[in-house]
Motif scaffolding. Structure first.
Motif, PDB file in Angstrom:
ATOM      1  N   GLY A   1      -4.977  -6.157  -3.300  1.00 45.13           N
ATOM      2  CA  GLY A   1      -5.869  -7.318  -1.872  1.00 45.13           C
ATOM      3  C   GLY A   1      -5.063  -7.547  -0.767  1.00 45.13           C
ATOM      4  O   GLY A   1      -5.070  -7.289   0.281  1.00 45.13           O
ATOM      5  N   ALA A   2      -3.631  -7.972  -1.584  1.00 44.56           N
ATOM      6  CA  ALA A   2      -2.798  -7.980  -0.437  1.00 44.56           C
ATOM      7  C   ALA A   2      -2.280  -7.058   0.102  1.00 44.56           C
ATOM      8  O   ALA A   2      -1.911  -6.885   1.517  1.00 44.56           O
ATOM      9  CB  ALA A   2      -1.616  -9.303  -1.027  1.00 44.56           C
ATOM     10  N   LYS A   3      -2.335  -5.870  -0.367  1.00 41.54           N
ATOM     11  CA  LYS A   3      -1.719  -4.689   0.581  1.00 41.54           C
ATOM     12  C   LYS A   3      -3.108  -3.383   1.146  1.00 41.54           C
ATOM     13  O   LYS A   3      -2.283  -2.545   1.644  1.00 41.54           O
ATOM     14  CB  LYS A   3      -0.806  -3.822  -0.693  1.00 41.54           C
ATOM     15  N   VAL A   4      -4.105  -3.612   0.686  1.00 42.99           N
ATOM     16  CA  VAL A   4      -5.268  -3.230   1.058  1.00 42.99           C
ATOM     17  C   VAL A   4      -6.338  -4.070   2.048  1.00 42.99           C
ATOM     18  O   VAL A   4      -6.679  -4.881   1.858  1.00 42.99           O
ATOM     19  CB  VAL A   4      -6.052  -2.197   0.105  1.00 42.99           C
ATOM     20  N   LYS A   5      -6.462  -2.923   3.496  1.00 41.50           N
ATOM     21  CA  LYS A   5      -7.037  -3.551   4.008  1.00 41.50           C
ATOM     22  C   LYS A   5      -8.655  -2.990   4.452  1.00 41.50           C
ATOM     23  O   LYS A   5      -9.730  -3.754   4.602  1.00 41.50           O
ATOM     24  CB  LYS A   5      -6.590  -3.717   5.759  1.00 41.50           C
ATOM     25  N   TYR A   6      -9.287  -2.082   3.618  1.00 40.33           N
ATOM     26  CA  TYR A   6     -10.392  -0.739   3.585  1.00 40.33           C
ATOM     27  C   TYR A   6     -10.559  -0.322   2.430  1.00 40.33           C
ATOM     28  O   TYR A   6      -9.516  -0.092   1.618  1.00 40.33           O
ATOM     29  CB  TYR A   6      -9.768   0.092   4.823  1.00 40.33           C
ATOM     30  N   TRP A   7     -11.496  -0.598   1.697  1.00 38.73           N
ATOM     31  CA  TRP A   7     -12.203  -1.040   1.030  1.00 38.73           C
ATOM     32  C   TRP A   7     -13.947  -0.310   1.248  1.00 38.73           C
ATOM     33  O   TRP A   7     -14.441  -0.801   1.074  1.00 38.73           O
ATOM     34  CB  TRP A   7     -12.699  -2.399   0.310  1.00 38.73           C
ATOM     35  N   ILE A   8     -14.211   0.594   0.015  1.00 35.29           N
ATOM     36  CA  ILE A   8     -15.727   1.002  -0.324  1.00 35.29           C
ATOM     37  C   ILE A   8     -15.445   0.976  -1.189  1.00 35.29           C
ATOM     38  O   ILE A   8     -15.087   1.671  -2.579  1.00 35.29           O
ATOM     39  CB  ILE A   8     -15.439   2.501   0.144  1.00 35.29           C
ATOM     40  N   THR A   9     -16.707   0.171  -2.289  1.00 36.44           N
ATOM     41  CA  THR A   9     -17.386  -0.085  -3.208  1.00 36.44           C
ATOM     42  C   THR A   9     -17.087   1.151  -4.210  1.00 36.44           C
ATOM     43  O   THR A   9     -16.914   1.109  -5.151  1.00 36.44           O
ATOM     44  CB  THR A   9     -18.685  -1.133  -3.822  1.00 36.44           C
TER      45      THR A   9
END
Length: 526
Positions: A192-200
């Motif tokens: 979470g601290a490194k990634v700002k874009y997520w697709i479930t």
């Protein structure tokens, strides 16, 4: 500026011409009007490329990875693969991720969309047993991307459910919602601290309609009209649970964005007959509304027309209630607004008319009662289902603007399949034509944050194996090193990223590609 010819009652003959119109409007007179405007992607528009874990990683049983449904399906049914090549080794990105990042640097992209293999980090599918070697692989990949200022865009689930969970019913089991939430927590905690874009989740329709309703896509349950609907409900709820988890426990801290990738291909009426226009509207509700309505509509829930249609057919077939499961009032609330952006996977357009035949019952095909086709003049690809109709991207965009009130959009997949070869002129043409359509959609109000090419390189296209090549880079699957070479389309894409415009006649001097210094652009805020 609204293009008036699209805001009247178009007949289908004008749709045939729309592809040419999008390309020609900037250079020629139409009805006495000449548009010489050069349309440009804004500086903060994000360009990227995409892959998925099963399709590129290989290493299917190394470093304590668990078995997934595609491992099992293609091992037990090797004959379903067009050329016999499965994902056991694929592009070997598990060992060659640094070369993959080098290719991304050569292209000059802003982001890389890739997926995490659930069974690589949770071999049993459950969060009580975490595979540190699997986490290390993705940590190394993320760090390599960030080293070169390439944003990771992570998909949590791209078709490859752990086989242990499928043995318990998979996505047809309501407990799958909890399993996915637990898995998402492990990933959010770690990255979470490194990634700002997520697709479930990627393409619930493929997971459910093809995988649970059909028999040629893992896990090949073959429960059409029942299992596919159960799957759709549970997959959407799993998405919502993961979104709310991030919203409640990680968003304030890490300030990331979470969306879902849906298949949003366009559908047009075969002709102007009322029955075919009505059938097209129904088809759109079954293929777009079924997945978007619960999240983006003001009312929430599945589309009313879909619920009515499935109930009617279910009762006619002797069922006591609808085969389409209901959302509870709490579930409707959970789902509404559960996305920061729509991940739009768009490839093609189909034509719809009312079916003159009956389909096997029960089935989604029977519930819809439509027949599909494509125009013979649309350019064909290496994939039987994929024809070029760029106007469909524009019309899809206008549709979601109108129906769902202008949601923020990432094009998370768009691509074109060819045979082997580096001089992929057909992909270049399709890339330019669809970019022109996208620029018109943006000009007419669609809030598109970025575009993601499918795919970075040739990969294992599920049951097509390596017989359909979607890559900007060609992969030599017969070589030990799984050598990657840039195609013509890679250089054209690189040029578009650099110049932010579509140059119809630009050609590179050769197919050599090298890393160039990336420009800095304004950060996108969703």
């Amino acid at each position: 500026m609204y293009h008036l010819f699209l805001h009247s009652q178009l007949d289908y003959r004008r749709d045939i011409m729309f592809t040419a119109v999008l390309v020609l409007m900037s250079v020629s007179g139409i009805n006495g009007w000449t548009d010489t405007k050069v349309r440009r992607f804004r500086d903060n528009f994000l360009f990227g490329a995409a892959t998925s874990a099963y399709q590129v990683e290989g290493g299917w049983d190394v470093d304590d990875k668990g078995e997934n449904i595609w491992d099992r399906f293609l091992h037990e049914h090797p004959g379903v693969v067009a050329d016999g090549r499965n994902g056991d080794v694929a592009c070997d990105s598990y060992h060659k991720y640094q070369r993959d990042v080098e290719m991304l640097r050569e292209l000059g992209v802003d982001h890389y969309r890739f997926s995490i293999s659930w069974s690589r980090i949770l071999p049993t599918g459950f969060s009580n047993e975490i595979n540190e070697k699997g986490l290390e692989y993705y940590d190394n990949l993320i760090d390599e991307l960030l080293k070169y200022d390439i944003k990771p865009m992570i998909t949590l689930f791209h078709f490859d459910l752990p086989q242990t969970l499928q043995d318990l019913g998979g996505w047809a089991n309501p407990l799958s919602v909890e399993w996915f939430e637990d898995y998402a927590r492990v990933v959010f905690e770690k990255f979470g601290a490194k990634v700002k874009y997520w697709i479930t989740i990627n393409q619930p329709n493929s997971i459910c309609v093809d995988g649970y309703g059909g028999i040629e896509f893992a896990p090949a349950v073959g429960s059409s009209g029942v299992g596919d609907y159960l799957c759709i409900k549970n997959v959407l709820l799993a998405h919502a649970k993961a979104y709310r988890l991030y919203e409640e426990e990680y968003k304030a801290k890490y300030k990331g964005s979470v969306g879902i990738s849906l298949s949003v291909n366009w559908a047009d009426s075969y002709d102007n007959k009322t029955e075919n226009i009505e059938s097209t509207d129904l088809y759109r509700e079954f293929t777009i509304g079924l997945y978007m309505n619960p999240i983006w509509s003001k009312e929430g829930d599945f589309p009313a027309v879909v619920k009515k249609r499935v109930l009617q057919r279910s009762l006619e077939q002797g069922y006591r209630k609808s085969r389409l499961p209901e959302f509870s009032s709490d579930e409707i609330i959970l789902l509404k607004g559960s996305a920061d952006f729509l991940g739009a996977n768009h490839y093609t357009t189909t034509l719809v008319k009312k079916a003159e035949k009956r389909f096997p019952s029960p089935s989604i095909d029977d519930d819809m009662g439509v027949e599909l086709s494509q125009r013979s003049e649309w350019k064909t690809s290496q994939s039987s289902w994929l024809r070029s109709a760029p106007y469909g991207l524009y019309k899809m965009s206008i549709h979601i603007n109108k129906v769902y009130d202008y949601p923020p959009v990432f094009i998370t997949e768009h691509g074109w399949s060819t045979m082997r070869g580096l001089k992929d002129s057909s992909r270049v043409k399709i890339l330019r034509d669809y970019f022109n359509a996208l620029l018109f959609a943006i000009e007419d109000g669609t809030d598109v944050k970025g575009y993601t090419a499918w795919s970075l390189m040739d990969n294992i296209e599920w049951t097509a194996g390596s017989s359909e090549r979607f890559g900007l880079y060609e992969v030599n699957f017969d070589s030990k090193e799984k050598t990657r070479k840039a195609r013509l389309s890679a250089l054209v894409y690189k040029r578009i990223i650099e110049e932010r415009i579509v140059e119809e006649n630009w050609k590179p001097d050769n197919l050599n590609i090298s890393i160039t210094k990336r420009k800095k652009y304004v950060k996108v805020e969703l």
